[in-house]
Design an enzyme around this catalytic site. Sequence first.
Site, short mmCIF file in Angstrom:
data_model
loop_
_atom_site.label_atom_id
_atom_site.label_comp_id
_atom_site.label_asym_id
_atom_site.label_seq_id
_atom_site.Cartn_x
_atom_site.Cartn_y
_atom_site.Cartn_z
N ASP A 186 29.62 55.41 19.06
CA ASP A 186 29.91 56.83 18.84
C ASP A 186 29.46 57.64 20.05
O ASP A 186 29.01 58.77 19.92
CB ASP A 186 29.20 57.32 17.56
CG ASP A 186 29.84 58.58 17.00
OD1 ASP A 186 30.94 58.93 17.44
OD2 ASP A 186 29.21 59.23 16.14
N CYS A 225 35.50 71.26 7.91
CA CYS A 225 34.60 70.25 7.35
C CYS A 225 33.14 70.68 7.52
O CYS A 225 32.73 71.14 8.59
CB CYS A 225 34.84 68.91 8.04
SG CYS A 225 33.68 67.64 7.51
N CYS A 234 38.66 62.28 -3.11
CA CYS A 234 38.01 62.91 -1.94
C CYS A 234 38.68 64.25 -1.62
O CYS A 234 38.01 65.23 -1.31
CB CYS A 234 38.06 61.98 -0.74
SG CYS A 234 39.71 61.33 -0.39
N CYS A 253 36.58 68.02 -2.01
CA CYS A 253 36.10 68.69 -0.78
C CYS A 253 35.94 70.19 -1.04
O CYS A 253 36.91 70.88 -1.36
CB CYS A 253 37.09 68.45 0.36
SG CYS A 253 36.60 69.35 1.84
N CYS A 297 32.90 63.78 0.06
CA CYS A 297 34.13 62.97 -0.03
C CYS A 297 33.83 61.47 -0.01
O CYS A 297 34.69 60.65 -0.34
CB CYS A 297 35.13 63.36 1.06
SG CYS A 297 34.53 63.17 2.73
#
Length: 401
Positions: free
Chosen positions: A136, A221, A201, A205, A251
């Site tokens: 990442d 988000c 999900c 949300c 989610c």
Amino acid sequence: MRSDTVWIEAHAKSLGFDLCGVVRAEHFPELGRTEEWLARGYAGEMKYLADPRRREAASVMPGIRSVIVCALNYNTDLPRSTEVPGGSPGDEPRGWISRYAWGADYHQVLHGKLTALADAMRKRLEEPFEARVYADTGPVQERILAKYAGLGWLGKNTLLLNQRLGSWIFLGAILTTLELAPTLEEGTLPPPDLCGSCRRCIEACPTGAFVEPYVMDARRCISYLTIELRGPIPDEFREPVGRNVIGCDICQDVCPWNRRALVTTDEGFRPRTYPFADSKAPEDIAEQVVRASLDGEEPRAASVAAEESLFFPRLEWLLSMDEAEFRQLFRDSAIKRAKWRGLVRNACVAVGNSGLSRETPTHGRILALLGRLSASQDAVVAESALWALSRIQRAGEQSLA
Ligand code: SF4
Ligand code: SF4
């Protein structure tokens, strides 16, 4: 070549990875959709996502032929955010930190294991090769590579899902010039999409971040709003952010594949605990306990806690943290990405959403902390603290009315 792949997969598991697969560095259909996603503005302020190398694995490294993708389970046996109660009048206000950030910094853990795997490959394989490790940390879309390496499917919540591990997995990759046999042999399709007709999900949300199944507007988000966004949290999202202070697990928490997901044996991903950061807190709490027992009340569980925890932490603790403490406590934690300003800004929003009332034992102390923060030199922190104070005041007036 096949035997090298088999050895790499087995060695990755001996290093603690739960899954490992090899994929050729090719063009994958999902990478082609990045451009449109960016053009719609869904990346918000995350400019690094526009790096053109993210759209073509082969452009990340000269001479790249294969990618080894590894996954590490970080699921602990603690409750989901959707299972933890709170928010009743008198409750100690607490915030939610996303499960991935409870323990060791996954960048460091993955990097260490991937480097160990690359070193072991150098010792075993005679052919010289180049290798680059990403956890990442580079222009690599690990989840897409993971799908084509056979690790799982991309769910409607946009995350990689594996039948045994659900989505509680960290992904890392080794890009290499080695020609390795792919885990999925020629003509074999990646694992099928097992989301079926489920839409949990999308429906759960709180900010409506999924514009359609498999497509997320990151600007909506809570993970983006609480970690990546540097300015104030936009007004329209402050209430939906709820008690989330670092990321959001909703989610994933509602996903049926996560209900039966295996639990990790790695203690490093359990929530970290810290001694009381505020030297006054233990005395205050001891005082409350004495007062409660004199009044014949049961002392509150939160009041007798011996330490702070990243599992559902006390917002008072987060609000009282200064920049130096933040740096010291989270120097080897993924939380540091949010920076002190982000954490305190988010804690202000969460306490503003907490329904804090006079019945709450820490009411006075929290108002004092918010008062102090509202005079902060940092305009984002000051404004967020003022917002929280006005919300608490309004809630108090409504309850009186
Ligand atoms: S992490 Fe939270 S805010 Fe983000 S898409 Fe999932 S449920 Fe929505
Ligand atoms: S909640 Fe349902 S639709 Fe969403 S990722 Fe999980 S299985 Fe797929």
